[in-house]
Scaffold this motif. Structure first.
Motif, PDB file in Angstrom:
ATOM      1  N   UNK A  40      44.842  27.494  34.526  1.00 33.78           N
ATOM      2  CA  UNK A  40      45.923  27.793  35.470  1.00 33.78           C
ATOM      3  C   UNK A  40      45.621  29.063  36.257  1.00 33.78           C
ATOM      4  N   UNK A  41      45.084  30.076  35.612  1.00 30.61           N
ATOM      5  CA  UNK A  41      44.742  31.312  36.314  1.00 30.61           C
ATOM      6  C   UNK A  41      43.639  31.082  37.339  1.00 30.61           C
ATOM      7  N   UNK A  42      42.637  30.266  36.986  1.00 34.66           N
ATOM      8  CA  UNK A  42      41.574  29.936  37.938  1.00 34.66           C
ATOM      9  C   UNK A  42      42.132  29.186  39.142  1.00 34.66           C
ATOM     10  N   UNK A  43      43.106  28.342  38.899  1.00 30.81           N
ATOM     11  CA  UNK A  43      43.723  27.590  39.989  1.00 30.81           C
ATOM     12  C   UNK A  43      44.520  28.519  40.891  1.00 30.81           C
ATOM     13  N   UNK A  44      45.331  29.399  40.313  1.00 28.26           N
ATOM     14  CA  UNK A  44      46.155  30.314  41.105  1.00 28.26           C
ATOM     15  C   UNK A  44      45.313  31.271  41.925  1.00 28.26           C
ATOM     16  N   UNK A  45      44.253  31.766  41.322  1.00 32.74           N
ATOM     17  CA  UNK A  45      43.408  32.740  42.003  1.00 32.74           C
ATOM     18  C   UNK A  45      42.343  32.082  42.880  1.00 32.74           C
ATOM     19  N   UNK A  46      42.394  30.783  42.974  1.00 31.39           N
ATOM     20  CA  UNK A  46      41.482  29.983  43.788  1.00 31.39           C
ATOM     21  C   UNK A  46      40.021  30.256  43.438  1.00 31.39           C
ATOM     22  N   UNK A  47      39.764  30.505  42.163  1.00 27.84           N
ATOM     23  CA  UNK A  47      38.397  30.699  41.694  1.00 27.84           C
ATOM     24  C   UNK A  47      37.703  29.342  41.595  1.00 27.84           C
ATOM     25  N   UNK A  48      38.451  28.343  41.185  1.00 30.81           N
ATOM     26  CA  UNK A  48      37.923  26.989  41.047  1.00 30.81           C
ATOM     27  C   UNK A  48      38.621  26.081  42.052  1.00 30.81           C
ATOM     28  N   UNK A  49      37.915  25.059  42.486  1.00 31.12           N
ATOM     29  CA  UNK A  49      38.476  24.092  43.418  1.00 31.12           C
ATOM     30  C   UNK A  49      39.447  23.141  42.736  1.00 31.12           C
ATOM     31  N   UNK A  50      40.204  22.425  43.536  1.00 27.57           N
ATOM     32  CA  UNK A  50      41.230  21.511  43.041  1.00 27.57           C
ATOM     33  C   UNK A  50      40.639  20.471  42.095  1.00 27.57           C
TER      34      UNK A  50
END
Length: 128
Positions: free
Chosen positions: A13-23
């Motif tokens: 979830x943190x990677x998603x919020x911080x846009x570190x990882x793609x959808x």
């Protein structure tokens, strides 16, 4: 549910919020972590996990619940009614509200949304 699964959900979830990882990568990681178990099984395991928390971690129940529910909804938004049904069945609604309140207020250093105003980043304030 094991702590390592909750830690993985938090990381996703943190990677998603911080846009570190793609959808797509986030969706794949969620599918690998949650597998093919039903929402009812996950919610039952999560409620049992909360009941076994040591006393010093009980204050984090709302945060854990918010992460868990957001991960379930991120996996498949079409199952929102099922998530709502089982969250209500296992009396997790108040914990979810508390976790979302902590998230939006930013009272936790580890679990908060950081929003910045980008008003001065445009030369022409009417052009976006």
């Amino acid at each position: 549910m094991e702590r390592k699964i909750l830690n993985e959900l938090s990381s996703i979830m943190m990677d998603s919020w911080n846009q570190i990882k793609g959808y797509n990568e986030v969706k794949d990681r969620l599918k690998r972590t949650l597998g093919r178990k039903s929402i009812s099984n996950w919610t039952k395991e999560f409620a049992a996990f909360l009941d076994t928390l040591p006393e010093e971690e009980k204050k984090n129940k709302p945060i854990y619940t918010a992460i868990f529910v957001m991960a379930l909804l991120k996996r498949n938004l079409d199952e929102g009614e099922q998530v709502r049904k089982y969250i209500k069945k296992y009396n997790l609604v108040s914990l979810l509200y508390g976790g979302l309140s902590i998230l939006t207020k930013g009272t936790s250093q580890k679990f908060a949304l950081n929003i910045t105003w980008s008003y001065n980043s445009f030369q022409n304030k009417y052009e976006f």
